[in-house]
Structure formats: C-alpha cells, structure tokens
Design a protein around this motif. Structure first.
Motif, PDB file in Angstrom:
ATOM      1  N   SER A   9       0.808  -1.220   0.000  1.00 33.79           N
ATOM      2  CA  SER A   9       0.000   0.000   0.000  1.00 33.79           C
ATOM      3  C   SER A   9       0.841   1.269   0.000  1.00 33.79           C
ATOM      4  N   GLY A  10       2.153   1.116   0.133  1.00 32.24           N
ATOM      5  CA  GLY A  10       3.017   2.291   0.103  1.00 32.24           C
ATOM      6  C   GLY A  10       3.741   2.382  -1.223  1.00 32.24           C
ATOM      7  N   SER A  11       4.936   2.956  -1.203  1.00 35.36           N
ATOM      8  CA  SER A  11       5.765   2.941  -2.402  1.00 35.36           C
ATOM      9  C   SER A  11       6.247   1.514  -2.627  1.00 35.36           C
ATOM     10  N   ASN A  12       6.810   1.253  -3.764  1.00 30.89           N
ATOM     11  CA  ASN A  12       7.306  -0.093  -4.072  1.00 30.89           C
ATOM     12  C   ASN A  12       8.692  -0.360  -3.478  1.00 30.89           C
ATOM     13  N   ASP A  13       9.277   0.610  -2.761  1.00 34.27           N
ATOM     14  CA  ASP A  13      10.693   0.552  -2.406  1.00 34.27           C
ATOM     15  C   ASP A  13      11.085  -0.717  -1.654  1.00 34.27           C
ATOM     16  N   TRP A  14      10.359  -1.041  -0.570  1.00 31.86           N
ATOM     17  CA  TRP A  14      10.790  -2.174   0.259  1.00 31.86           C
ATOM     18  C   TRP A  14      10.556  -3.510  -0.431  1.00 31.86           C
ATOM     19  N   LEU A  15       9.685  -3.547  -1.430  1.00 34.75           N
ATOM     20  CA  LEU A  15       9.459  -4.795  -2.160  1.00 34.75           C
ATOM     21  C   LEU A  15      10.747  -5.317  -2.783  1.00 34.75           C
ATOM     22  N   TYR A  16      11.641  -4.403  -3.150  1.00 29.25           N
ATOM     23  CA  TYR A  16      12.913  -4.834  -3.741  1.00 29.25           C
ATOM     24  C   TYR A  16      13.766  -5.601  -2.722  1.00 29.25           C
ATOM     25  N   GLN A  17      13.539  -5.364  -1.434  1.00 28.60           N
ATOM     26  CA  GLN A  17      14.237  -6.098  -0.376  1.00 28.60           C
ATOM     27  C   GLN A  17      13.458  -7.358   0.007  1.00 28.60           C
ATOM     28  N   LEU A  18      12.148  -7.239   0.071  1.00 23.93           N
ATOM     29  CA  LEU A  18      11.302  -8.333   0.543  1.00 23.93           C
ATOM     30  C   LEU A  18      11.216  -9.491  -0.444  1.00 23.93           C
ATOM     31  N   LEU A  19      10.946  -9.212  -1.696  1.00 24.09           N
ATOM     32  CA  LEU A  19      10.656 -10.286  -2.650  1.00 24.09           C
ATOM     33  C   LEU A  19      11.796 -11.284  -2.828  1.00 24.09           C
ATOM     34  N   PRO A  20      13.067 -10.843  -2.900  1.00 24.45           N
ATOM     35  CA  PRO A  20      14.144 -11.848  -3.004  1.00 24.45           C
ATOM     36  C   PRO A  20      14.207 -12.776  -1.790  1.00 24.45           C
ATOM     37  N   SER A  21      13.823 -12.265  -0.639  1.00 23.21           N
ATOM     38  CA  SER A  21      13.907 -13.063   0.594  1.00 23.21           C
ATOM     39  C   SER A  21      12.864 -14.174   0.637  1.00 23.21           C
ATOM     40  N   LEU A  22      11.854 -14.110  -0.238  1.00 27.99           N
ATOM     41  CA  LEU A  22      10.767 -15.092  -0.239  1.00 27.99           C
ATOM     42  C   LEU A  22      10.955 -16.166  -1.307  1.00 27.99           C
ATOM     43  N   SER A  23      12.076 -16.114  -2.008  1.00 30.59           N
ATOM     44  CA  SER A  23      12.305 -17.044  -3.108  1.00 30.59           C
ATOM     45  C   SER A  23      12.511 -18.469  -2.593  1.00 30.59           C
ATOM     46  N   HIS A  24      11.658 -19.383  -3.044  1.00 33.67           N
ATOM     47  CA  HIS A  24      11.748 -20.786  -2.640  1.00 33.67           C
ATOM     48  C   HIS A  24      10.878 -21.596  -3.596  1.00 33.67           C
ATOM     49  N   LYS A  25      11.307 -22.809  -3.912  1.00 36.40           N
ATOM     50  CA  LYS A  25      10.575 -23.638  -4.869  1.00 36.40           C
ATOM     51  C   LYS A  25       9.193 -24.031  -4.361  1.00 36.40           C
ATOM     52  N   LYS A  26       8.966 -23.956  -3.054  1.00 39.62           N
ATOM     53  CA  LYS A  26       7.667 -24.322  -2.493  1.00 39.62           C
ATOM     54  C   LYS A  26       6.811 -23.110  -2.130  1.00 39.62           C
ATOM     55  N   ILE A  27       7.222 -21.923  -2.571  1.00 34.18           N
ATOM     56  CA  ILE A  27       6.480 -20.694  -2.286  1.00 34.18           C
ATOM     57  C   ILE A  27       6.089 -20.019  -3.593  1.00 34.18           C
ATOM     58  N   ARG A  28       4.856 -19.573  -3.653  1.00 33.34           N
ATOM     59  CA  ARG A  28       4.422 -18.710  -4.747  1.00 33.34           C
ATOM     60  C   ARG A  28       3.967 -17.390  -4.117  1.00 33.34           C
ATOM     61  N   VAL A  29       4.502 -16.292  -4.628  1.00 40.35           N
ATOM     62  CA  VAL A  29       4.228 -14.968  -4.065  1.00 40.35           C
ATOM     63  C   VAL A  29       3.213 -14.231  -4.943  1.00 40.35           C
ATOM     64  N   SER A 275      15.836   0.833   8.347  1.00 33.87           N
ATOM     65  CA  SER A 275      15.855  -0.607   8.612  1.00 33.87           C
ATOM     66  C   SER A 275      16.888  -1.392   7.817  1.00 33.87           C
ATOM     67  N   MET A 276      17.653  -0.739   6.963  1.00 32.40           N
ATOM     68  CA  MET A 276      18.578  -1.490   6.115  1.00 32.40           C
ATOM     69  C   MET A 276      19.660  -2.200   6.923  1.00 32.40           C
ATOM     70  N   LYS A 277      20.174  -1.546   7.963  1.00 27.91           N
ATOM     71  CA  LYS A 277      21.196  -2.199   8.785  1.00 27.91           C
ATOM     72  C   LYS A 277      20.610  -3.428   9.461  1.00 27.91           C
ATOM     73  N   LEU A 278      19.394  -3.316   9.960  1.00 33.16           N
ATOM     74  CA  LEU A 278      18.722  -4.458  10.577  1.00 33.16           C
ATOM     75  C   LEU A 278      18.514  -5.570   9.545  1.00 33.16           C
ATOM     76  N   LYS A 279      18.112  -5.217   8.357  1.00 33.54           N
ATOM     77  CA  LYS A 279      17.908  -6.199   7.288  1.00 33.54           C
ATOM     78  C   LYS A 279      19.200  -6.960   7.010  1.00 33.54           C
ATOM     79  N   LEU A 280      20.317  -6.239   6.931  1.00 32.71           N
ATOM     80  CA  LEU A 280      21.611  -6.878   6.658  1.00 32.71           C
ATOM     81  C   LEU A 280      22.034  -7.788   7.825  1.00 32.71           C
ATOM     82  N   MET A 281      21.736  -7.345   9.034  1.00 37.61           N
ATOM     83  CA  MET A 281      22.050  -8.171  10.216  1.00 37.61           C
ATOM     84  C   MET A 281      21.211  -9.464  10.220  1.00 37.61           C
TER      85      MET A 281
END
Length: 286
Positions: A9-29, A275-281
């Motif tokens: 519902s916001g800008s698309n910015d964080w999706l660039y961080q979130l979507l790669p983290s959900l990549s898995h053969k048993k997940i469909r996003v 939150s980027m530092k937290l994301k990297l941690m």
C-alpha cells in the motif's frame, strides 16, 4: 505449495528487499499493489515468478478496501493450479526473521492451524474499539479518511456526527496479518459473505474485524474448534515510537535481539530509511 500474499500500500521501495527473501521452490508470491500507486515496471521485470495482481483496488488506510484487496489476493492464489495449501498474508513492510527454509518447514508441519490474533472478548459498548464498528466511518476516500483529510471543519464534523449502525453479529478483533490453511479458505469461500461485507463496509479498520468475526462464527456454529487457532507469525512493536514516528514502530538495528527471541517469522514494520542495517544483520544471521 505455500502462498505468500503481499498487501503493498506504500511505495514499491521495500518490495525490492522483501521479494528476493521469499524465493523458494515451495512458495508462490502474490502481490496486490494499491491501485493509486504505479506498479514499477522494474519490479515485474526483476521478479518474473511473482504474480502481481492486475485486478487492483484503491486502498485507503483503515478502509474496507483493505479487506477487498485481501480477498482478491486470496481468490487469485486459491485459483493458482489448485495447489496452494497455506495462505500467509503479509505487508510490503515485512521481512523474514527466520530462514525461508524454516518458514516452509513450519508451514508444512502446521498446515491445519489458523494463525490469527483474535480477541477473547466480543466487541461491546465497553470495548475500546466499539466506536470503530458501531458507527459509520467514510474511510475509503482521501477527502474523508482521518489520515488524509485536509478540511478541518469536515474532519471535526465526521469525528462527532457519525451514523450509528446495528451490530447484527458477535464481533471479534485482531491484527489483519494471518495465515489460513486451505480447508478454512474452502469454508470461507463457500459462505455468503455479503452479510459480513454489509456489517463492516463502513467500519474503521474493517480488516481487523472481518476475518476474525468469520472465524468466530465458525467456532459458534461448531464448524471449527478453538484449539485450531494460534497466534500469527508476525512481530510488531506497539509499545514505543522509533526513529520514524508512528506505531507499530519502524524497526531498526536496536531491535535485532527482540526479533530473534520472538519466535516469530516476519518482522513489521521495515523501512529503507532506518531498517537497512537491521535487514543486513538478519541476512547475516540467516
């Protein structure tokens, strides 16, 4: 297969961080981007395996449009090859706390449970959220939504002169972020939801009442046992503000220990600004 349903519902910015983290053969996003926002072409190009809904609605904070968008995500994922067994709703400001393998394993081991925060008490006149469902709130418009309204006199009028509604059912409340098993989605989709649509169409924060009330009605009818409901998978901190004002707190690196100790699978809220530092941690831990 696990469906991760993303309300953006916001800008698309964080999706660039979130979507790669959900990549898995048993997940469909599946992603619903607020129709008021432009869906970035680069997102679609970078994440070809992600299903971005084309049938979108304008989403307003606290409005029934949040329910509408959620239902569209559920419908789209439910139809996907008939193979989605767990439907996990998150926001575009979430990020995994545990490895995606751990998340998949947990979902497969607990695919009959409903993960949903739902109040013990039924909403009554003594409940702090009673006004949100007992009166009509015109949330689904920038000109009348409390967060975006600019006319002070109209804002005051809407605050004090709202239409009283009848409460025609026992209502429960809780955070809208949830995970439902396919058997429960089957049951919900078989019901006439128009009575719930009518009850919550003009409620404030309808998304925090809608599915909780449906689940409660299933318990009342004997269709569902209370023991099948457990807490949701999301960590949020409503106890204090962060660097960016607002609640839940926008999480930063000072929250790492609390996140790791929480036992939860998703952190909310995250923001590129703090939150980027937290994301990297988290990435390093995972």
């Amino acid at each position: 297969m696990i469906g991760v349903l993303v309300l953006a519902s916001g800008s698309n910015d964080w999706l660039y961080q979130l979507l790669p983290s959900l990549s898995h053969k048993k997940i469909r996003v599946f992603v619903h981007v607020d129709n008021k926002m432009k869906l970035a072409k680069t997102l679609v190009e970078l994440f070809p395996d992600v299903i971005f809904l084309k049938d979108r609605v304008d989403v307003f904070w606290g409005g029934f449009s949040m329910v509408d968008a959620t239902k569209r995500l559920i419908d789209k994922s439910y139809e996907y090859e008939g193979c989605i067994q767990s439907f996990c709703l998150i926001s575009d400001s979430c990020y995994p706390i545990k490895s995606i393998d751990e998340f998949v394993e947990y979902c497969e081991d607990n695919n009959k449970l409903i993960h949903m925060n739902i109040s013990d008490a039924v909403i009554s006149e003594l409940h702090p959220f009673y006004d949100r469902v007992a009166y009509s709130w015109p949330m689904d418009s920038d000109s009348t939504n409390p967060k975006t309204i600019k006319d002070k006199y109209l804002a005051d009028y809407l605050k004090y002169y709202k239409e009283k509604k009848n409460l025609d059912m026992e209502i429960k409340v809780g955070a809208n972020w949830m995970m439902l098993p396919r058997c429960i989605v089957d049951s919900i989709k078989s019901k006439d939801l128009s009575v719930y649509d009518a009850q919550f169409k003009y409620s404030r924060n309808a998304d925090e009442f809608y599915f909780q009330t449906i689940i409660h009605s299933m318990i009342q009818s004997g269709e569902l046992d209370q023991s099948n409901i457990v807490k949701n998978l999301h960590y949020s901190d409503f106890s204090k503000d962060g660097i960016i004002p607002g609640r839940p707190k926008v999480l930063d690196d000072s929250d790492l220990k609390d996140l790791l100790d929480s036992g939860k699978y998703f952190a909310r809220k995250m923001d590129l600004r703090v939150s980027m530092k937290l994301k990297l941690m988290l990435d390093e831990k995972l």
